[in-house]
Design an enzyme around this catalytic site. Structure first.
Site, PDB file in Angstrom:
ATOM      1  N   ASN A 168      -8.589 -50.178  62.742  1.00 37.14           N
ATOM      2  CA  ASN A 168      -7.328 -50.562  62.099  1.00 37.14           C
ATOM      3  C   ASN A 168      -7.497 -51.012  60.647  1.00 37.14           C
ATOM      4  OD1 ASN A 168      -8.641 -52.877  62.988  1.00 37.14           O
ATOM      5  ND2 ASN A 168      -6.804 -53.885  63.742  1.00 37.14           N
ATOM      6  N   GLU A 265     -14.909 -60.953  67.192  1.00 32.97           N
ATOM      7  CA  GLU A 265     -13.488 -61.062  66.823  1.00 32.97           C
ATOM      8  C   GLU A 265     -12.767 -60.056  67.704  1.00 32.97           C
ATOM      9  OE1 GLU A 265     -10.116 -60.237  65.921  1.00 32.97           O
ATOM     10  OE2 GLU A 265     -10.796 -59.301  64.050  1.00 32.97           O
ATOM     11  N   CYS A 299      -4.886 -57.001  65.677  1.00 30.60           N
ATOM     12  CA  CYS A 299      -5.331 -57.857  66.777  1.00 30.60           C
ATOM     13  C   CYS A 299      -4.618 -59.206  66.812  1.00 30.60           C
ATOM     14  CB  CYS A 299      -6.841 -58.072  66.684  1.00 30.60           C
ATOM     15  SG  CYS A 299      -7.394 -58.622  65.057  1.00 30.60           S
ATOM     16  N   GLU A 425     -14.927 -65.236  60.423  1.00 35.65           N
ATOM     17  CA  GLU A 425     -15.062 -64.376  59.257  1.00 35.65           C
ATOM     18  C   GLU A 425     -14.204 -64.979  58.154  1.00 35.65           C
ATOM     19  OE1 GLU A 425     -16.241 -60.066  60.694  1.00 35.65           O
ATOM     20  OE2 GLU A 425     -14.155 -60.490  61.206  1.00 35.65           O
TER      21      GLU A 425
END
Length: 451
Positions: A168, A265, A299, A425
């Site tokens: 994505n 993640e 997400c 992150e």
């Protein structure tokens, strides 16, 4: 070379680009696959036509890439933080200079709109620039001990890190993972999603052009089998993965065999709570941003929207009106606001959910927002600042947006609670996930021994 492909982008239109360059990269150059009999077609989402062929890397190629990265790590890790920073700043400058071309190629490979892709590329160079700024600040601590003795700590790199990206945000995720890794003195071997293999190798060439040692950022193509080889390789010190929960569990299990550090993640089913005292137009815009970026394929999207009953009719009316006004079409056109889903199977899956939703009756939920195994993001719209902070405190998620949604400044940590993963992150804290602490104890007098 990447420049020839990028230089063709200004004239490129949807349905016209064919990528023939090799998509693997190590030792400072693109690498031809050892065998091409097991190639897989990569499709242009907007048209369904074949964009290129992706050839998965086998054990020998993965080993070559990791050894190339390790050799580069030995050089890069000995450089001063300020030296690394200068190289990273040059990489950020090159990306900024070529962002329109990179964004266009990203659209062709991913299907999102050019408007969104330009933002993604901006976030990518900003991330590299941000961590370049931190590279020269990495430091330890001095601790005075009795009798003139002392200790100090050293923040040291891990070694070769593996990054495994999602489809994505192909270029952005490659930057998010590589920037903190390189700032800390590590090397990285990056595996993009097999559905979006094209732009990560552009980043590799930009790092090379900026002046990193050959092999510092390598790209290997492939799917689950290649990912398994990366996780099991004994020279890999850390794996950072973005993707689904089931795959994340496998990554964690495989990495545990070598006691490798892991950042995950993973997915989310994030709540967005809208109170009746909200600024309604902002709440509506926030709900659309929480669900429609990248055609809804994000997400941290706020896919569970809870609206206080008193304002539900007005909210629905505005959401429907704005949704009907979204311009669908060619993702390379500036006016398009909704591009293509990543693949035909994904389209069929989404249409199935739409059909299912039309058959279901409205349900009143009494769980509110924490009744989920996920915990990636959350949001709240209200004018009551005390309520906003109270709700944020009680939401079990790694990020809580107040009166906004789905903004991602690189200075701010991003990551999940519960089954949405662990590690972070972006932000200063991510330095801790790409480095390790060594304690050095220095005795200035005689040894006091019990023996």
């Amino acid at each position: 070379m990447a420049q020839s492909l990028l230089n063709s982008m200004p004239q490129a239109t949807t349905g016209t680009v064919v990528v023939t360059d090799h998509l693997n990269f190590w030792d400072g150059k693109r690498v031809k696959p050892t065998q091409e009999t097991n190639s897989e077609p990569v499709f242009e989402p907007a048209t369904g036509r074949v964009l290129c062929q992706m050839v998965p890397c086998g054990a020998e190629e993965v080993d070559e890439a990791i050894k190339s990265a390790h050799a580069a790590y030995l050089k890069w890790s000995k450089m001063a933080g300020m030296e690394r920073a200068r190289v990273m700043l040059e990489a950020a400058r090159i990306i900024r200079e070529r962002k329109e071309k990179i964004a266009k190629l990203e659209v062709i490979n991913n299907g999102k709109t050019i408007t969104e892709a330009l933002v993604d590329i901006d976030i990518a160079w900003q991330c590299i620039e941000y961590y370049a700024g931190l590279a020269g600040t990495l430091a330890g601590q001095h601790i005075q001990l009795p009798g003139g003795a002392f200790a100090y700590t050293r923040r040291e790199p891990l070694g070769v890190c593996v990054g495994i990206g999602a489809w994505n945000y192909p270029f952005q995720i490659a930057s998010w993972k590589s920037a903190p890794a390189l700032a800390c003195g590590n090397a990285m071997v990056f595996k993009p999603s097999p559905m979006t293999p094209v732009t990560a190798v552009i980043l590799a060439e930009i790092y090379k052009e900026a002046g990193v040692p050959d092999g510092l950022f390598c790209v290997v193509q492939g799917g689950a089998e290649t990912g398994t080889l990366l996780c099991h390789h004994p020279m890999v010190a850390k794996v950072s993965f973005t993707g689904s929960v089931p795959t994340g569990k496998k990554i964690m299990e495989m990495s545990s065999k070598g006691v490798k550090q892991v950042t995950l993640e993973l997915g989310g089913k994030s709540p967005l709570i809208i109170f009746k005292d909200c600024e309604l137009q902002n709440a509506v815009k926030g709900a659309l941003m929480a669900n429609f970026l990248t055609q809804g394929q994000v997400c941290c999207n706020g896919t569970r929207v809870y609206v206080q009953r008193e304002i539900m009719p007005q909210f629905l009316e505005e959401v429907v009106k704005r949704t009907k006004a979204i311009t669908l079409g060619d993702p390379l056109l500036d006016g398009t606001r909704m591009g293509a889903l990543i693949s035909k199977p994904q389209l069929e899956k989404v249409l199935g959910f739409v059909s299912q939703a039309k058959k279901e009756v409205h349900t009143t939920y009494n769980d509110k927002a924490n009744n989920t195994t996920f915990g990636l993001a959350s949001g709240v719209f209200t004018r009551d600042i005390s309520r906003a902070h109270r709700v944020a405190e009680n939401l079990e998620a790694g990020t809580c947006f107040i009166n906004n949604y789905n903004i991602s400044p690189v200075e701010v940590p991003f990551g999940g609670y519960k089954m949405s993963g662990f590690g972070r992150e972006n932000g200063q804290v991510t330095i801790e996930y790409y480095s390790q602490l060594k304690t050095v104890v220095v005795e200035m007098g005689d040894v006091e021994s019990l023996f």
